[in-house]
Scaffold this active site. Structure first.
Site, PDB file in Angstrom:
ATOM      1  N   GLN A 249      -3.983  30.065  18.359  1.00 45.67           N
ATOM      2  CA  GLN A 249      -3.708  31.374  18.986  1.00 45.67           C
ATOM      3  C   GLN A 249      -4.992  32.086  19.444  1.00 45.67           C
ATOM      4  O   GLN A 249      -6.071  31.805  18.976  1.00 45.67           O
ATOM      5  CB  GLN A 249      -2.920  32.302  18.042  1.00 45.67           C
ATOM      6  CG  GLN A 249      -1.660  31.695  17.469  1.00 45.67           C
ATOM      7  CD  GLN A 249      -0.535  31.467  18.468  1.00 45.67           C
ATOM      8  OE1 GLN A 249       0.202  30.510  18.370  1.00 45.67           O
ATOM      9  NE2 GLN A 249      -0.419  32.334  19.455  1.00 45.67           N
TER      10      GLN A 249
ATOM     11  N   LYS B  37      -4.431   1.870   5.405  1.00 42.73           N
ATOM     12  CA  LYS B  37      -4.874   2.459   6.665  1.00 42.73           C
ATOM     13  C   LYS B  37      -5.599   3.780   6.418  1.00 42.73           C
ATOM     14  O   LYS B  37      -5.456   4.400   5.375  1.00 42.73           O
ATOM     15  CB  LYS B  37      -3.666   2.685   7.572  1.00 42.73           C
ATOM     16  CG  LYS B  37      -3.432   1.520   8.522  1.00 42.73           C
ATOM     17  CD  LYS B  37      -4.580   1.383   9.516  1.00 42.73           C
ATOM     18  CE  LYS B  37      -4.397   0.268  10.504  1.00 42.73           C
ATOM     19  NZ  LYS B  37      -5.637  -0.059  11.227  1.00 42.73           N
ATOM     20  N   ASP B  38      -6.357   4.194   7.434  1.00 40.77           N
ATOM     21  CA  ASP B  38      -7.190   5.396   7.290  1.00 40.77           C
ATOM     22  C   ASP B  38      -6.500   6.575   7.955  1.00 40.77           C
ATOM     23  O   ASP B  38      -7.070   7.233   8.828  1.00 40.77           O
ATOM     24  CB  ASP B  38      -8.538   5.166   7.969  1.00 40.77           C
ATOM     25  CG  ASP B  38      -9.075   3.787   7.678  1.00 40.77           C
ATOM     26  OD1 ASP B  38      -9.345   3.514   6.518  1.00 40.77           O
ATOM     27  OD2 ASP B  38      -9.203   2.995   8.628  1.00 40.77           O
ATOM     28  N   ASP B  39      -5.270   6.794   7.563  1.00 41.79           N
ATOM     29  CA  ASP B  39      -4.457   7.826   8.206  1.00 41.79           C
ATOM     30  C   ASP B  39      -5.166   9.179   8.160  1.00 41.79           C
ATOM     31  O   ASP B  39      -5.514   9.657   7.079  1.00 41.79           O
ATOM     32  CB  ASP B  39      -3.108   7.934   7.510  1.00 41.79           C
ATOM     33  CG  ASP B  39      -2.887   6.825   6.497  1.00 41.79           C
ATOM     34  OD1 ASP B  39      -2.165   5.890   6.801  1.00 41.79           O
ATOM     35  OD2 ASP B  39      -3.482   6.921   5.407  1.00 41.79           O
TER      36      ASP B  39
ATOM     37  N   ASP C  97      -3.885   8.194  -1.157  1.00 40.68           N
ATOM     38  CA  ASP C  97      -2.732   7.405  -1.590  1.00 40.68           C
ATOM     39  C   ASP C  97      -3.063   6.920  -2.996  1.00 40.68           C
ATOM     40  O   ASP C  97      -3.962   6.097  -3.165  1.00 40.68           O
ATOM     41  CB  ASP C  97      -2.582   6.234  -0.603  1.00 40.68           C
ATOM     42  CG  ASP C  97      -1.436   5.293  -0.965  1.00 40.68           C
ATOM     43  OD1 ASP C  97      -0.910   5.399  -2.086  1.00 40.68           O
ATOM     44  OD2 ASP C  97      -1.094   4.444  -0.111  1.00 40.68           O
TER      45      ASP C  97
ATOM     46  N   TYR D  12      -9.594  -4.762   3.599  1.00 39.94           N
ATOM     47  CA  TYR D  12      -8.440  -3.894   3.830  1.00 39.94           C
ATOM     48  C   TYR D  12      -7.941  -3.274   2.524  1.00 39.94           C
ATOM     49  O   TYR D  12      -7.686  -3.987   1.561  1.00 39.94           O
ATOM     50  CB  TYR D  12      -7.290  -4.682   4.467  1.00 39.94           C
ATOM     51  CG  TYR D  12      -6.045  -3.850   4.633  1.00 39.94           C
ATOM     52  CD1 TYR D  12      -6.083  -2.720   5.430  1.00 39.94           C
ATOM     53  CD2 TYR D  12      -4.867  -4.176   3.993  1.00 39.94           C
ATOM     54  CE1 TYR D  12      -4.951  -1.928   5.592  1.00 39.94           C
ATOM     55  CE2 TYR D  12      -3.728  -3.403   4.152  1.00 39.94           C
ATOM     56  CZ  TYR D  12      -3.784  -2.277   4.958  1.00 39.94           C
ATOM     57  OH  TYR D  12      -2.664  -1.496   5.120  1.00 39.94           O
TER      58      TYR D  12
ATOM     59  N   ASN E 212     -19.610  14.113  -3.954  1.00 41.40           N
ATOM     60  CA  ASN E 212     -18.963  14.328  -2.678  1.00 41.40           C
ATOM     61  C   ASN E 212     -17.850  13.301  -2.501  1.00 41.40           C
ATOM     62  O   ASN E 212     -18.028  12.148  -2.860  1.00 41.40           O
ATOM     63  CB  ASN E 212     -20.037  14.104  -1.596  1.00 41.40           C
ATOM     64  CG  ASN E 212     -19.646  14.712  -0.309  1.00 41.40           C
ATOM     65  OD1 ASN E 212     -18.593  14.405   0.237  1.00 41.40           O
ATOM     66  ND2 ASN E 212     -20.487  15.599   0.177  1.00 41.40           N
TER      67      ASN E 212
HETATM   68  O1  LIG Z   1       0.876  -0.415   5.739  1.00 38.05           O
HETATM   69  C1  LIG Z   1       1.210  -0.566   4.584  1.00 38.05           C
HETATM   70  C2  LIG Z   1       0.662   0.243   3.496  1.00 38.05           C
HETATM   71  O2  LIG Z   1      -0.140   1.259   4.049  1.00 38.05           O
HETATM   72  P1  LIG Z   1      -0.756   2.370   3.085  1.00 38.05           P
HETATM   73  O3  LIG Z   1      -1.537   1.608   2.059  1.00 38.05           O
HETATM   74  O4  LIG Z   1       0.384   3.112   2.486  1.00 38.05           O
HETATM   75  O5  LIG Z   1      -1.617   3.172   4.004  1.00 38.05           O
HETATM   76  C3  LIG Z   1       2.209  -1.571   4.225  1.00 38.05           C
HETATM   77  O6  LIG Z   1       2.857  -2.065   5.363  1.00 38.05           O
HETATM   78  C4  LIG Z   1       1.587  -2.724   3.439  1.00 38.05           C
HETATM   79  O7  LIG Z   1       0.501  -3.286   4.160  1.00 38.05           O
HETATM   80  C5  LIG Z   1       2.636  -3.793   3.135  1.00 38.05           C
HETATM   81  O8  LIG Z   1       3.701  -3.193   2.453  1.00 38.05           O
HETATM   82  C6  LIG Z   1       2.085  -4.904   2.275  1.00 38.05           C
HETATM   83  O9  LIG Z   1       1.490  -4.338   1.164  1.00 38.05           O
HETATM   84  P2  LIG Z   1       0.842  -5.230   0.011  1.00 38.05           P
HETATM   85  O10 LIG Z   1       1.952  -6.057  -0.546  1.00 38.05           O
HETATM   86  O11 LIG Z   1      -0.243  -6.080   0.650  1.00 38.05           O
HETATM   87  O12 LIG Z   1       0.312  -4.224  -0.950  1.00 38.05           O
END
Ligand SMILES: O=C(COP(=O)(O)O)[C@@H](O)[C@H](O)[C@H](O)COP(=O)(O)O
EC number: 3.1.3.11
Length: 363
Positions: A243, A233-235, A11, A230, A103
């Site tokens: 197959q 997220k760690d998507d 991101d 924070y 890395n």
């Molecule tokens: O989950 C979110 C962002 O996730 P991401 O960084 O895109 O993985 C949002 O819900 C933010 O946490 C929310 O918009 C608040 O963001 P900030 O204002 O703290 O940057």
């Protein structure tokens, strides 16, 4: 010929909040990796899920290759530069270190890689999620690789009958990587006991027991462990071969249609269902419902066919309608009970700080 597939996701900034990367940012990232197709790379495909940019690269240099990782780093850095010029939100958010150090692991982007001898026909898929956690694929992958109720090949194909080997990572370990290797079906209950806790344990890879071939690999980076706070997220991203000796592409559908509740969504601090969406979908303004997209390709000497979007056929519109209902039902509950994550998983520290202050008022 041995081929390596590398999927790297970051991101690096988005339009109007945490929504999607701008066209200019995507174009810059794509330009940087495309320059190396025919040189360092055999092929490249760039797409996005929510505000995360995904690079799918093929080459012959093996996993954790410094040149390939440096190229991805360069692409994300140059994309970040454009994001900054455009004033995008969270520009460079997932690039947690200033300098490349050989890395991408530990620098912020999610990484999933596998090396294998290309089969005469080599279908595979890439899954990419946004606004969720590394364990978000635990249930669908468990069902498709270990449960005959979902995975008909486990009953109907002698190739799949010996089952699959799961390598599961303890995501709470911050000092070093910690794995356990368990075979299905013999250790099915142990696998389930770990994977049920998607905040703590995540599938790292899955292997065919009959052929010793790698079937799936999932990224397991925890940004919080790198940054100590924070930073989104760690998507996860995943690469899955399909197959013949592996589950069929369509056997992944029903497990993903379950849309299990996973951690993530707004402020990375709630539970909502994991919604299957088309590739290049912006993050949802409905509380950032967690999303997963999937693209399947055929591989020929390391070159990709055009992709097929796995969650684009008409069935998925009906699935999405149900997932929306499920998500709305949970959101009616606001902060209460399982709607919000347990204290130790909350990505923002506001409640913890407030509770500490309130403690003083107890008598
Ligand atoms: O989950 C979110 C962002 O996730 P991401 O960084 O895109 O993985 C949002 O819900 C933010 O946490 C929310 O918009 C608040 O963001 P900030 O204002 O703290 O940057």
């Amino acid at each position: 010929m041995k081929i390596t597939l590398s999927v790297l996701k970051a991101d690096i900034g988005s339009v109007g909040g945490h929504t999607l990367p701008s066209r200019r940012v995507l174009a810059k990232v794509e330009e940087v990796v495309r320059e190396e197709v025919g040189r360092l790379l055999l092929d490249a495909h760039v797409f996005h899920i929510g505000d995360d940019i995904v690079l799918l690269l093929s080459h012959t240099h093996g996993i954790r290759n410094a040149s390939v990782h440096e190229l991805a780093w360069k692409a994300f850095r140059e994309g970040t530069q454009v994001a900054k010029e455009e004033g995008l939100y969270g520009a460079g958010q997932d690039l947690l270190k200033d300098a490349f150090s050989g890395n991408l692991h530990g620098l912020g982007p999610q990484v999933a890689e596998m090396e294998f001898e290309e089969r005469p026909a080599e279908p595979f898929m890439v899954l990419a999620a946004d606004k969720t956690e590394p364990g978000a694929f635990n249930l669908p992958l468990y069902l498709v690789f270990a449960d005959p109720m979902y995975s008909s090949g486990l009953l109907l194909s002698s190739e799949l009958r010996p089952g699959f080997r799961f390598r599961i990572m303890d995501l709470a370990q911050t000092e070093r990587d910690s794995y356990i290797v368990l075979d299905a079906p013999e250790r099915l209950y142990d696998i389930a006991a770990l994977l049920r806790d998607s905040h703590r344990f995540g599938i790292e890879s899955i292997w065919s027991r009959r052929y010793g071939e790698i079937a799936a690999v999932v990224s397991t980076t925890r940004l919080r462990n790198i940054a100590g706070r924070y930073v989104g997220k760690d998507d996860p991203v995943a690469i899955i071969r399909t197959q013949k000796i592996f589950p069929a592409t369509e056997e992944f559908g029903p497990p993903f249609a379950l849309a299990p509740f996973v951690a993530g969504d707004t402020r990375g601090s709630h539970h909502l269902p994991l919604m299957p969406v088309k590739a290049n979908t912006p993050a949802s303004t409905f509380f950032c419902v967690p999303m997963v997209c999937g693209l399947a390709f055929s591989l020929k000497e390391g070159r990709f066919s055009e992709p097929v979007d796995l969650f684009a056929d008409p069935v998925w519109d009906a699935v999405r309608a149900k997932v929306v209902e499920k998500a709305q039902e949970m959101r009616r509950q606001g902060f209460y009970g399982p709607a919000m994550l347990p204290m130790e998983e909350l990505e923002y520290t506001g409640i913890a700080e407030r509770l500490k202050e309130l403690e003083r008022e107890f008598s």
